[in-house]
Enzyme design. Structure first.
Site, short mmCIF file in Angstrom:
data_model
loop_
_atom_site.label_atom_id
_atom_site.label_comp_id
_atom_site.label_asym_id
_atom_site.label_seq_id
_atom_site.Cartn_x
_atom_site.Cartn_y
_atom_site.Cartn_z
N GLU A 70 0.81 -1.23 0.00
CA GLU A 70 0.00 0.00 0.00
C GLU A 70 0.83 1.26 0.00
OE1 GLU A 70 -0.68 -2.60 1.98
OE2 GLU A 70 -2.75 -3.21 1.61
N HIS A 139 -10.93 -5.25 10.86
CA HIS A 139 -11.62 -5.14 9.56
C HIS A 139 -13.00 -4.50 9.68
CE1 HIS A 139 -8.64 -8.21 8.44
NE2 HIS A 139 -8.91 -7.96 7.18
C1 LIG Z 1 -2.12 -4.45 4.84
C2 LIG Z 1 -3.17 -5.30 4.25
N1 LIG Z 1 -3.48 -5.14 2.96
C3 LIG Z 1 -4.44 -5.90 2.40
C4 LIG Z 1 -5.10 -6.83 3.13
C5 LIG Z 1 -6.24 -7.64 2.49
N2 LIG Z 1 -5.82 -9.00 2.26
C6 LIG Z 1 -6.05 -9.97 3.15
S1 LIG Z 1 -5.41 -11.42 2.70
C7 LIG Z 1 -4.81 -10.77 1.27
C8 LIG Z 1 -4.03 -11.62 0.32
C9 LIG Z 1 -2.86 -12.21 0.98
O1 LIG Z 1 -2.18 -13.02 0.10
P1 LIG Z 1 -0.99 -13.90 0.62
O2 LIG Z 1 -0.09 -13.09 1.48
O3 LIG Z 1 -0.38 -14.55 -0.55
O4 LIG Z 1 -1.70 -14.93 1.59
P2 LIG Z 1 -2.84 -15.99 1.28
O5 LIG Z 1 -4.15 -15.30 1.49
O6 LIG Z 1 -2.67 -16.46 -0.11
O7 LIG Z 1 -2.67 -17.06 2.30
C10 LIG Z 1 -5.13 -9.43 1.17
C11 LIG Z 1 -4.80 -8.56 0.03
C12 LIG Z 1 -4.77 -6.96 4.48
N3 LIG Z 1 -5.39 -7.83 5.28
N4 LIG Z 1 -3.79 -6.20 5.02
#
Ligand SMILES: Cc1ncc(C[n+]2csc(CCOP(=O)(O)OP(=O)(O)O)c2C)c(N)n1
Lengths: 344, 324
Positions: A70, A139
């Protein structure tokens, strides 16, 4: 407005999220400098439907999925805006502001000031707010008071499809950074409890809802209720119910926190003499105190009873349903506050 | 590798899956008509880790509950592999007073001081506190270690990079684990990360980096063994990336329209794959498989029924626990 008197304006029933997208699409047609960046805004269409169909229409050069970085992509939006583009950048949940707050309040919001007015940052930062569906403490926050507290960015908070479209158009065309905060509960999402007013007739043409002008959602004479976003709907439900008991509620939807339409608040309280502020953000140091101070700073004698504030009582939003509903400003608490100022 | 260790890895994965299958069932039981995310005994977002069990089983096999684990928004497999109490975990997910957070936290916010487990719904933000746990362990004169987990999507956050640098600079006893399931919600790794393997990033910060392919639990076990040993003996941090698979959507209710390889996904389930290997090597037979499955089901059903029988938090206590 491009509509003439002789022609009935055409409109469509849209959800709040589709109305938002409508405005974005119109501005993207009009101005090549408008791009939309963020997480899951491409094929997914935005987790809360904020970009549905835009990728198909405008392609991946203009509707851009970013890495989960971000600070980097919000900062990128700032730089692009400084160079004359009009980026819209999505922070998926307002709760995530912590990881990128420096870009927001020290850069996006201060560059115009620090440059002595010589540099403009015409960008929109969109972000989802609000709870009510057990998403827990990281959230479910509103946090608009935090953005509004930090100078240099406008903060808009639509409550319905018509305003969502008009405020988005105004936000994109504004030469300032505008934080556009949409409550998940007003978006009309298929997978969340649906507020009946989250779908409404919206003009097909582009139009602006001016930023900084409150709407009188309902006229009344006994008490003024000032609020924003999802709480507008809760307050409206309560006002309708109280009308049966002979209590006449005037309801103001602020629509933006910065600028704040202090005139509208003062005019209404001049009429009713009583004020309740409903805020889904934390109680202390926030919107509710600011609205109350608008009266006391100007003329405390306008008030026939102490101001009542219905907000989240300075506790993180709990996960368990019963606890969450105990702290959110919902119908029962709003009704109790209105009755108490009317009885005072 | 000793057969008993292999069976333990299998047992951990089966227990984790059994738990999540039960949560999956309970989560969807009462969401209708249609799908209302706020409804039912288990409301809110639900991120399940089915498919990602090898990372948790392989890493946690080297830990005791004196070591710390910081997981992500997808925490159950690590929580279970680290030995957390299933009843309290289920109760928290059901939002009950008997849960780890007395119903305040929910499934993304599980905190257990007994096993030094924590997790975070904000991407990569569990990394910095893990440094602090490692710092404390070292200052306290112990050989305890901290394990911090992210997804490959989260490895693009500032907190990830700042943490790797600081851990290497101060030689903190941390094992950084990246679970690469190819997707950050709907964004494929190719659209989020400029290099093919996050393990390469270790070199940039002065620590060993190792990538485990094919969701291979024994390779995870081996890599984690080296990393944990290095951390315990004062050798500093390491980075391990596990190429894994997300069998389900990002969250429950995710239709995954963005995911082209969806049809192949069930075939990439690591548990039957590992079971076949262990059977072929004579480490498991029908009786053993059935025994492990029955034990897992019994423990999980006990936890679920404990959760369901537990009290819902009293709304009059909604303001509790803001301050100590
Ligand atoms: C700082 C932040 N940005 C965005 C999110 C929203 N978000 C939650 S899970 C996710 C994807 C995460 O992907 P990854 O790290 O590959 O983990 P996975 O969900 O595949 O286990 C996002 C964008 C968040 N929780 N925190």
């Amino acid at each position: 407005m491009t509509v003439t008197d002789t022609q009935a304006p055409s409109s469509h029933r849209l959800t709040t999220s589709k109305a938002m997208v409508d405005a974005i699409a119109y501005e993207m047609e009009r101005d090549q400098g408008v791009v939309y960046l963020g997480e899951d805004v491409g094929p997914y269409g935005g987790i809360f439907g904020s970009t549905g169909g835009l990728l198909e229409r405008f392609g991946p050069e203009r509707v851009i999925d970013t890495p989960i970085s971000e600070s980097a992509f919000i900062g990128l939006g700032i730089g692009a805006a400084v160079e004359g583009m009009r980026p819209i950048v999505e922070l998926m949940f307002a709760d995530f502001m912590g990881v990128c707050l420096d870009q927001i309040y020290n850069h996006m919001a201060k560059i115009h000031f620090e440059s002595g007015g010589n540099v403009r940052v015409p960008m929109v930062l969109t972000t989802a707010v609000g709870g009510g569906y057990s998403d827990g403490a990281q959230h479910s926050q509103c946090l608009w008071g935090t953005f509004a507290h930090l100078p240099g960015m406008k903060v808009v908070v639509p409550s319905n499809p018509y305003d969502a479209k008009g405020l988005m158009t105004s936000a994109i065309r504004d030469d300032n950074p505008v934080v556009y905060m949409f409550h998940k509960g007003v978006m009309g999402l298929p997978w969340m409890v649906k507020n009946p007013r989250a779908t409404a007739d919206v003009p097909d043409d582009a139009y602006e809802v001016p930023i900084g002008k409150a709407a009188v959602v309902r006229e009344g004479s006994d008490v003024t209720v000032v609020t924003v976003s999802l709480s507008v709907h809760h307050a409206l439900d309560v006002a309708e119910k109280l009308a049966d008991d002979g209590i006449s509620v005037e309801l103001l939807d602020l629509r933006s926190l910065v600028p704040l339409d202090r005139r509208a608040i003062l005019d209404s309280v001049t009429k009713t003499g009583r004020l309740v502020v409903v805020d889904e953000d934390y109680l202390s140091y926030g919107l509710s105190g600011e609205v109350a101070a608008t009266i006391t700073d100007t003329d405390p004698a306008l008030l026939q009873a102490p101001v009542r504030r219905v907000a989240v009582p300075d506790v993180p939003i709990p996960y368990a349903h019963a606890l969450e509903y105990a702290v959110l400003p919902r119908h029962d608490r709003i009704e109790a506050a209105i009755r108490s100022v009317v009885d005072a | 590798m000793e057969q008993s260790v292999r069976v333990e890895l299998y047992r951990t994965m089966v227990l984790s899956r059994a738990f999540e299958d039960a949560i999956l069932r309970e989560y969807h039981a009462d969401k209708g008509p249609g799908f209302d995310i706020g409804k039912g005994a288990v409301p809110g977002e639900m991120h399940l880790s089915s498919g990602q069990e090898p990372a948790a089983a392989g890493v946690c096999a080297h830990l005791t509950t004196d070591d710390a684990v910081t997981a992500t928004h997808r925490p159950h497999h690590f929580a279970i592999a680290h030995g957390m109490d299933l009843r309290k975990m289920a109760a928290e997910i059901f939002g009950r007073e008997t849960g780890f957070g007395r119903g305040r936290g929910g499934h993304m916010h599980l905190f257990d001081p007994d096993t030094h487990f924590s997790c975070s719904g904000i991407i990569a933000e569990g990394y910095p506190p893990a440094l602090g746990q490692a710092f404390a362990f070292r200052r306290q004169g112990t050989d305890r270690v901290a394990v911090a987990v992210t997804g490959e999507g989260a490895a693009n956050q500032g907190a990830f990079h700042e943490s790797l640098n600081l851990a290497a600079l101060w030689q903190l006893p941390v094992v950084f684990v990246v679970e690469d399931n190819d997707w950050g919600i709907s964004v494929p790794r190719s659209a989020s990360t400029a290099i093919p393997s996050n393990a390469e990033r270790g070199a940039a910060y002065g620590m060993p980096g190792e990538r485990v392919e094919d969701n291979a639990v024994e390779a995870v076990y081996a890599a984690a063994g080296r990393a944990v040993e290095r951390a315990r003996s004062g050798g500093g941090p390491s980075l391990i990336e596990v190429h894994t698979v997300r069998l389900l959507g990002h969250f429950e209710g995710d239709a995954q329209g963005y995911r082209p390889e969806l049809e192949d996904v069930p075939g990439r389930d690591p548990i039957p794959t590992y079971e076949r290997t262990l059977r072929a090597d004579g480490a498991l037979d029908d009786d053993a498989v059935e025994g492990i499955a029955t034990e897992a089901t019994e423990r999980v059903e006990d936890a679920i029924s404990f959760a369901k029988k537990s009290a819902v938090p009293d709304p009059s206590t909604a303001l509790a626990y803001v301050f100590a």
